[in-house]
Design an enzyme around this catalytic site. Structure first.
Site, PDB file in Angstrom:
ATOM      1  N   ASP A   1       0.863  -1.185   0.000  1.00 23.06           N
ATOM      2  CA  ASP A   1       0.000   0.000   0.000  1.00 23.06           C
ATOM      3  C   ASP A   1       0.899   1.234   0.000  1.00 23.06           C
ATOM      4  O   ASP A   1       2.127   1.124  -0.018  1.00 23.06           O
ATOM      5  CB  ASP A   1      -0.926   0.004   1.216  1.00 23.06           C
ATOM      6  CG  ASP A   1      -2.287   0.646   0.903  1.00 23.06           C
ATOM      7  OD1 ASP A   1      -2.298   1.716   0.260  1.00 23.06           O
ATOM      8  OD2 ASP A   1      -3.315   0.089   1.314  1.00 23.06           O
TER       9      ASP A   1
ATOM     10  N   GLY B   1       4.115   1.546  -2.379  1.00 21.71           N
ATOM     11  CA  GLY B   1       4.063   1.963  -3.778  1.00 21.71           C
ATOM     12  C   GLY B   1       2.646   2.255  -4.211  1.00 21.71           C
ATOM     13  O   GLY B   1       1.704   2.198  -3.424  1.00 21.71           O
ATOM     14  N   ASP B   2       2.524   2.547  -5.489  1.00 23.66           N
ATOM     15  CA  ASP B   2       1.250   2.857  -6.126  1.00 23.66           C
ATOM     16  C   ASP B   2       0.935   1.727  -7.103  1.00 23.66           C
ATOM     17  O   ASP B   2       1.690   1.484  -8.049  1.00 23.66           O
ATOM     18  CB  ASP B   2       1.373   4.189  -6.870  1.00 23.66           C
ATOM     19  CG  ASP B   2       0.076   4.630  -7.530  1.00 23.66           C
ATOM     20  OD1 ASP B   2      -0.814   3.782  -7.740  1.00 23.66           O
ATOM     21  OD2 ASP B   2      -0.044   5.821  -7.857  1.00 23.66           O
TER      22      ASP B   2
ATOM     23  N   ARG C   1     -12.034  -4.656  -3.169  1.00 25.96           N
ATOM     24  CA  ARG C   1     -12.758  -3.390  -3.337  1.00 25.96           C
ATOM     25  C   ARG C   1     -11.883  -2.326  -4.005  1.00 25.96           C
ATOM     26  O   ARG C   1     -11.829  -1.186  -3.565  1.00 25.96           O
ATOM     27  CB  ARG C   1     -13.269  -2.901  -1.977  1.00 25.96           C
ATOM     28  CG  ARG C   1     -14.291  -3.832  -1.338  1.00 25.96           C
ATOM     29  CD  ARG C   1     -14.615  -3.440   0.070  1.00 25.96           C
ATOM     30  NE  ARG C   1     -13.457  -3.606   0.953  1.00 25.96           N
ATOM     31  CZ  ARG C   1     -13.464  -3.315   2.251  1.00 25.96           C
ATOM     32  NH1 ARG C   1     -14.553  -2.833   2.810  1.00 25.96           N
ATOM     33  NH2 ARG C   1     -12.388  -3.499   2.986  1.00 25.96           N
TER      34      ARG C   1
ATOM     35  N   HIS D   1     -13.764  -1.815  -8.600  1.00 23.83           N
ATOM     36  CA  HIS D   1     -15.048  -1.120  -8.815  1.00 23.83           C
ATOM     37  C   HIS D   1     -14.889   0.399  -8.877  1.00 23.83           C
ATOM     38  O   HIS D   1     -15.839   1.105  -9.236  1.00 23.83           O
ATOM     39  CB  HIS D   1     -16.082  -1.524  -7.764  1.00 23.83           C
ATOM     40  CG  HIS D   1     -15.786  -1.092  -6.365  1.00 23.83           C
ATOM     41  ND1 HIS D   1     -16.675  -1.278  -5.331  1.00 23.83           N
ATOM     42  CD2 HIS D   1     -14.692  -0.496  -5.806  1.00 23.83           C
ATOM     43  CE1 HIS D   1     -16.160  -0.815  -4.211  1.00 23.83           C
ATOM     44  NE2 HIS D   1     -14.962  -0.330  -4.476  1.00 23.83           N
TER      45      HIS D   1
END
Length: 332
Positions: free
Chosen positions: A196, A222-223, A239, A242
């Protein structure tokens, strides 16, 4: 005169009365006061500075909703549902209630603007997209992270999916690791990677501490739109999809396919859109994602199409609690 259609519409139109009452109870930390022995409206009002008569009417209404028991003479107590509003309750919904009752509640007030323009209602309300807003408002970001940190359905996943052969489980944007810990507790031979953003991982380290299975968790920052950890044989996406467009989801799933081992598995945890004529929380959260970020829930067949475009094949789909599903995929 048959009043059932009228009652149906009336119940729908007054739903926010209940949601704002629940929000107010959480904002006043009502569960903590009741648990401390302040069980009448007069005692709680004295401790919070609230208006006593108004507080009594609120507590009476909450009893009617099934969140409290008792009355103002003998004293009010919490029901199991009411206890979930407490900040320190196991499986607390406190942060979720505050977020839904404040930013999300105000956002839904601009639904008409969203439907007319296609621009997310959150942007109409706050003047910018949700994630930049959260970055600029730390307390709102903390509450939002709290809403994502837990899920009553997390414990369901190890019951429906066999993790016995898992070696490395990577939880993408896994928050404070609640889902990953449930999986690792059921899979003593597996190790986990919690991935994350840096500030989320810092919070996760504090939450997880040294308690088992912390010794089997490593951390990576990180991204996920830029890179994800490589070498996992199970990748969890809870989640996330979406909130993203089809093309973005395909890009993410392709990145996952390239990063995982040849026999790896992708597990997407999302609500799905049911067949026409059926109802589920998937339909509710479809609109929730729309007004917040312009996202949407998808049907099982739509996930199959995304997987196919990413070089993956749809596997078993397992129902979880709260109308969630574990949607699995492997290399095509």
């Amino acid at each position: 005169m048959d009043e059932s259609p009228t009652r149906t519409v009336l119940d729908l139109m007054t739903g926010y009365w209940a949601s704002q009452s629940v929000y107010t109870a959480a904002a006043l930390n009502l569960p903590e006061h009741l648990e401390a022995g302040r069980t009448t409206s007069r005692e709680v009002a004295a401790a919070t500075g609230a208006h006593q008569r108004s507080l009594f009417q609120l507590m009476r209404f909450l009893a009617g909703l099934g969140l409290l028991r008792g009355d103002d003479e003998s004293g009010f107590t919490l029901t199991p549902a009411g206890a979930l509003l407490g900040k320190d309750a196991p499986d607390s919904l406190h942060d979720l209630v505050l977020m839904y009752g404040d930013e999300f509640y105000r956002t839904w007030g601009r639904l008409l603007d969203h439907v007319r323009t296609g621009r997310p209602a959150f942007e109409h309300t706050f003047g910018e997209p949700m994630y930049p807003y959260l970055a600029a408002h730390p307390e709102a970001a903390r509450r939002f992270d709290g809403t994502m940190a837990g899920g009553a359905f997390f414990a369901d996943l190890p019951r429906v999916h066999d993790f016995s052969g898992a070696r490395t489980v990577v939880d993408i944007a896994g928050g404070t690791g609640a889902l990953l810990r449930e999986v690792l507790r059921a899979s003593p031979g597996a190790r986990g990677v919690l991935f994350d953003q840096a500030h989320v991982i810092a919070a996760a380290r504090d939450v997880i501490g040294d308690a088992a299975p912390a010794d089997r968790i490593s951390y990576a920052t990180g991204d996920y739109t830029e890179s994800i950890p490589v070498g996992g044989d199970v990748y969890l996406w809870s989640r996330i999809l979406h909130s993203r467009s089809d093309d973005s989801c395909v890009d993410l799933l392709k990145r996952c396919r390239d990063a995982m081992t040849p026999d790896g598995t992708v597990i997407v945890l999302e609500r799905t859109i049911p067949p026409t004529g059926e109802t589920s929380l998937g339909l509710w959260f479809d609109l929730q994602m729309m007004v917040l970020v312009g996202g949407s829930e998808r049907s099982e067949s739509q996930y199959a199409e995304l997987f196919d475009r990413a070089g993956l094949a749809l596997g078993p789909v397992h129902p979880l609690s709260l109308d969630m599903y574990a949607i699995t995929a492997s290399r095509a």
